[in-house]
Design a protein around this motif. Structure first.
Motif, mmCIF file in Angstrom:
data_model
loop_
_atom_site.group_PDB
_atom_site.id
_atom_site.type_symbol
_atom_site.label_atom_id
_atom_site.label_comp_id
_atom_site.label_asym_id
_atom_site.label_seq_id
_atom_site.Cartn_x
_atom_site.Cartn_y
_atom_site.Cartn_z
ATOM 1 N N LEU A 145 1.608 70.011 19.806
ATOM 2 C CA LEU A 145 0.623 70.555 18.886
ATOM 3 C C LEU A 145 0.390 69.520 17.796
ATOM 4 C CD1 LEU A 145 -0.926 73.263 18.077
ATOM 5 C CD2 LEU A 145 0.964 73.617 16.492
ATOM 6 N N VAL B 151 -3.594 72.828 15.146
ATOM 7 C CA VAL B 151 -3.425 73.710 13.992
ATOM 8 C C VAL B 151 -4.787 74.206 13.524
ATOM 9 C CG1 VAL B 151 -2.688 73.822 11.575
ATOM 10 C CG2 VAL B 151 -1.237 72.671 13.276
ATOM 11 N N ARG B 152 -5.766 73.306 13.492
ATOM 12 C CA ARG B 152 -7.132 73.690 13.098
ATOM 13 C C ARG B 152 -7.677 74.759 14.057
ATOM 14 N NH1 ARG B 152 -9.297 68.813 12.275
ATOM 15 N NH2 ARG B 152 -9.755 68.525 14.482
ATOM 16 N N VAL C 298 3.659 73.477 12.506
ATOM 17 C CA VAL C 298 3.062 74.569 11.725
ATOM 18 C C VAL C 298 3.648 74.591 10.314
ATOM 19 C CG1 VAL C 298 2.903 77.086 11.539
ATOM 20 C CG2 VAL C 298 2.440 75.966 13.729
ATOM 21 N N ALA D 289 2.434 71.531 8.322
ATOM 22 C CA ALA D 289 1.023 71.702 7.968
ATOM 23 C C ALA D 289 0.842 72.718 6.839
ATOM 24 C CB ALA D 289 0.220 72.135 9.199
ATOM 25 N N GLU E 160 2.226 78.272 7.950
ATOM 26 C CA GLU E 160 3.072 79.317 8.539
ATOM 27 C C GLU E 160 2.781 80.693 7.933
ATOM 28 O OE1 GLU E 160 7.569 79.668 10.176
ATOM 29 O OE2 GLU E 160 7.310 78.578 8.312
#
Length: 120
Positions: free
Chosen positions: A60, A65-66, A95, A98, A101
């Motif tokens: 990932l 994530v986007r 996650v 970034a 979460e």
């Protein structure tokens, strides 16, 4: 000329009363571009429980994530309740790094164990 095989896929099913989108493989920019419209379409048609299953995700990145955030936004606009089944350690780490979460409701397994439930 060789045959190019995509490093990702998505399976859609109904389980435990929820629409489930199971992501498999490497969720990167190509996956975002390819799966994004399909996943947003599923999210826009769902009015109840929507589960995004990340257990089979092997990679990932920021594009992935986007994609998760796009699906979350579409589900919210369309009245679906989105929950996400945690992926492996690498997926969870991305996650967390970034900082998104807290944007999701996380499940450790799916379907969740319910006391008094009857197997199908």
């Amino acid at each position: 000329m060789g045959v190019y095989e995509l490093a990702f896929t998505m399976r859609e099913r109904v389980a435990g009363g929820a629409v489930v989108m199971e992501l498999v493989g490497e969720i990167d920019i190509l996956a975002e571009q390819t799966l994004g419209p399909r996943m947003e379409g599923v999210a826009s048609r769902c009015r109840g429980e929507l589960v995004l299953d990340l257990r089979a995700v092997t990679f990932l990145d920021a594009s992935g994530v986007r994609l998760l955030l796009r699906v979350r936004a579409r589900a919210a606009r369309c009245g679906a309740r989105l929950r996400v089944v945690r992926g492996g350690a690498m997926v969870s780490k991305v996650v967390r790094i970034a900082g998104v979460e807290a944007a999701f409701v996380w499940l450790e397994e799916f379907p969740p164990t319910v006391v008094g439930s009857v197997p199908a």
